[in-house]
Design an enzyme around this catalytic site. Sequence first.
Site, mmCIF file in Angstrom:
data_model
loop_
_atom_site.group_PDB
_atom_site.id
_atom_site.type_symbol
_atom_site.label_atom_id
_atom_site.label_comp_id
_atom_site.label_asym_id
_atom_site.label_seq_id
_atom_site.Cartn_x
_atom_site.Cartn_y
_atom_site.Cartn_z
ATOM 1 C CB VAL A 3 -0.899 -0.086 1.320
ATOM 2 C CG1 VAL A 3 -1.663 1.176 1.188
ATOM 3 C CG2 VAL A 3 -2.217 -1.296 1.283
ATOM 4 C CB ALA A 32 -17.552 -19.462 -9.655
ATOM 5 C CB CYS A 84 -7.888 -6.658 2.373
ATOM 6 S SG CYS A 84 -6.561 -5.694 2.141
ATOM 7 N NE ARG A 138 0.314 -9.589 1.909
ATOM 8 C CZ ARG A 138 0.445 -8.338 2.626
ATOM 9 N NH1 ARG A 138 0.182 -7.510 3.860
ATOM 10 N NH2 ARG A 138 0.046 -7.325 1.225
HETATM 11 C C1 UDX Z 1 -8.675 -5.853 -1.849
HETATM 12 C C2 UDX Z 1 -10.147 -5.424 -2.478
HETATM 13 O O1 UDX Z 1 -10.582 -5.322 -3.888
HETATM 14 C C3 UDX Z 1 -9.098 -3.622 -2.358
HETATM 15 O O2 UDX Z 1 -10.500 -2.340 -2.462
HETATM 16 C C4 UDX Z 1 -9.422 -3.315 -1.081
HETATM 17 O O3 UDX Z 1 -8.036 -2.212 -0.641
HETATM 18 C C5 UDX Z 1 -7.560 -4.554 -0.208
HETATM 19 O O4 UDX Z 1 -8.539 -5.551 -0.448
HETATM 20 P P1 UDX Z 1 -7.100 -6.960 -2.602
HETATM 21 O O5 UDX Z 1 -7.097 -8.306 -2.340
HETATM 22 O O6 UDX Z 1 -5.258 -6.297 -3.961
HETATM 23 O O7 UDX Z 1 -7.832 -5.493 -3.680
HETATM 24 O O8 UDX Z 1 -7.537 -7.790 -4.406
HETATM 25 P P2 UDX Z 1 -8.557 -8.563 -5.091
HETATM 26 O O9 UDX Z 1 -8.645 -7.712 -6.455
HETATM 27 O O10 UDX Z 1 -10.019 -7.359 -4.549
HETATM 28 O O11 UDX Z 1 -9.311 -9.757 -4.911
HETATM 29 C C6 UDX Z 1 -9.310 -10.659 -3.825
HETATM 30 C C7 UDX Z 1 -9.035 -11.895 -4.231
HETATM 31 O O12 UDX Z 1 -10.787 -12.351 -4.483
HETATM 32 C C8 UDX Z 1 -8.496 -12.698 -5.142
HETATM 33 O O13 UDX Z 1 -8.433 -14.112 -4.652
HETATM 34 C C9 UDX Z 1 -9.501 -12.627 -6.094
HETATM 35 O O14 UDX Z 1 -8.948 -13.612 -7.168
HETATM 36 C C10 UDX Z 1 -10.575 -13.073 -5.380
HETATM 37 N N1 UDX Z 1 -12.262 -13.159 -6.527
HETATM 38 C C11 UDX Z 1 -11.481 -11.292 -6.895
HETATM 39 C C12 UDX Z 1 -12.957 -13.775 -6.969
HETATM 40 O O15 UDX Z 1 -12.722 -14.705 -7.122
HETATM 41 N N2 UDX Z 1 -14.000 -13.532 -7.625
HETATM 42 C C13 UDX Z 1 -14.167 -11.834 -8.271
HETATM 43 O O16 UDX Z 1 -15.022 -12.018 -8.711
HETATM 44 C C14 UDX Z 1 -13.267 -11.241 -7.496
HETATM 45 P P1 ADP Z 2 0.516 -3.659 3.303
HETATM 46 O O1 ADP Z 2 0.205 -4.662 2.103
HETATM 47 O O2 ADP Z 2 -0.891 -3.296 4.163
HETATM 48 O O3 ADP Z 2 1.353 -2.291 2.421
HETATM 49 P P2 ADP Z 2 2.916 -4.793 3.542
HETATM 50 O O4 ADP Z 2 2.953 -5.597 4.971
HETATM 51 O O5 ADP Z 2 3.097 -5.133 2.780
HETATM 52 O O6 ADP Z 2 1.467 -3.840 4.161
HETATM 53 O O7 ADP Z 2 3.737 -3.447 4.403
HETATM 54 C C1 ADP Z 2 3.184 -2.766 6.194
HETATM 55 C C2 ADP Z 2 4.869 -2.641 6.303
HETATM 56 O O8 ADP Z 2 5.050 -1.878 7.164
HETATM 57 C C3 ADP Z 2 6.948 -3.390 6.261
HETATM 58 O O9 ADP Z 2 7.292 -3.265 5.136
HETATM 59 C C4 ADP Z 2 6.536 -2.893 7.546
HETATM 60 O O10 ADP Z 2 7.915 -3.721 8.200
HETATM 61 C C5 ADP Z 2 6.456 -2.082 8.081
HETATM 62 N N1 ADP Z 2 6.251 -1.903 9.004
HETATM 63 C C6 ADP Z 2 5.674 -1.766 10.316
HETATM 64 N N2 ADP Z 2 5.353 -1.491 11.154
HETATM 65 C C7 ADP Z 2 6.436 -0.098 10.983
HETATM 66 C C8 ADP Z 2 7.417 0.839 11.596
HETATM 67 N N3 ADP Z 2 6.635 0.885 13.046
HETATM 68 N N4 ADP Z 2 8.025 1.763 11.616
HETATM 69 C C9 ADP Z 2 8.304 1.192 10.247
HETATM 70 N N5 ADP Z 2 8.152 0.845 9.724
HETATM 71 C C10 ADP Z 2 6.901 -0.332 9.985
#
Ligand code: UDX
Ligand code: ADP
Length: 461
Positions: free
Chosen positions: A11, A264, A272, A342
Amino acid sequence: MRIACIGAGYVGGPTMAVIADKCPEIEVTVVDSNAERIAAWNNGPLPVYEPGLEAVVARVRGRNLHFSTDVDGAIRDAGMIFISVNTPTKGYGEGAGCAADLRFVEGCARQIAKIATTDKIVVEKSTLPVRTAELILGILTAERRAGVNFQVLSNPEFLAEGTAIANLESPDRVLVGSDKTPEGLAAAEKLIGIYTHWIERDKIFTSNVWSSELAKLTANAFLAQRISSINAISALCESTKANVADVAAAIGADARIGSKFLRASVGFGGSCFRKDILSLAYLCENDGHIEAANYWRSVVEMNEWQKRRFVRRIVRAFSNSMFGKRIALFGFAFKKDTDDTRESAAIAVALQLLEEKAVVAIHDPKVSPEQIRRALREASGAPAEEWESRVICAANPASAVRDAHAIVILTDWGEYSAQVLDYAALLRTMNRPAFLFDGTALLDLAEMRALGFSSFGIGRE
Ligand code: UDX
Ligand code: ADP
């Protein structure tokens, strides 16, 4: 203007890269305590794979985008600090397995309070339980130096991995939650001023902090619920010979339902959905809304069931006898166009096949063998010596498939489509009967049958 972002992950990295790109006069520093990750942002290859990200970073890195491990320095210099750290599901104590673990967020708040000598606007980017801003503000206020003021804003990130740059460059909406005091509204205006560099004002929604926090959890819960709903129907399609894609197309044409997120699959993954639904359910339960908590939890239960159901289908095809059989798994990332694993459905499927004593040969175009092994080790409850020798990480699809009894498609990478891969050639190197299980709706099953595969899909024949 200087802004800082704590957390250089999926993010923080892409979000700040796009802000720096769109706002050349703003100096953006992304900090992380993980030195290896910062080194990768600075010297490449980038620590996260995201289409289009490299080009943006190449444009702005060293110009007005900086990556550093100097968290204190970035806090000191910035007027606005984004918190973009991970908020995993709590694995211990009260709320274990449900509640969000806020220790990283809390750590950031304590550090900001300790270091700040000037007023700061603190922006929650990470997805957080409702009223986390209160916790952050409580820490900031309790530990601040005299005369330093803080405003806490909620500005949840809605990007999806794999499409992050497009989502950031043209978002459906941006949400800014703030206190309704003059200071809170002024802080919100500052943040909005960043986004209006490239986003129309009418796409920027404002609300109080709590609505903003809750909107993010709710969006993810609704999206996941659509997938669980269509997956529930996919089971019925398989037993009735209906086709889930046709059902989805028919209902999706109804403007009230809409066509997106009705694919599906073997189950949703990603960092998330599961975490946020469990966090939402925990919030419901804490406030005494037990039925609401159970309702949302069932979305997650449905997802676990879908994965188990898919594996059961595979095991049944082998008459419950998978001992020593090589199964090629195509894809390990939780979706295409990311290297993130993840909560990937592939982890659960691989581990369940290993429990059946199969040998799994895994290929993914972007996930490294080390990452595959790490993800399996972290998720497995069984001692590694019982299964690790039966995991093969293949360099390409052909080597995964050689001498295999089945191909199982778990991520819809374009690389695995029939236009790119020669399935007839793959089949020639496999054991017979050769099975193909598509967990992603990538392949035409009738076409695969014509080649000689026994093929199965989700919710279709
Ligand atoms: C999600 C939300 O979409 C995003 O807005 C939020 O900020 C973070 O979580 P993300 O997890 O990155 O994003 O991917 P996303 O495209 O939402 O897919 C999530 C999972 O759902 C994937 O495993 C995807 O394959 C699955 N999926 C998605 C389905 O199985 N069917 C669908 O129709 C859409
Ligand atoms: P996301 O998918 O939400 O971006 P990530 O696990 O990829 O989550 O990224 C979160 C990052 O935040 C990691 O790289 C981790 O090392 C960093 N982080 C967590 N706690 C701290 C902190 N107190 N100071 C600096 N970096 C941090």
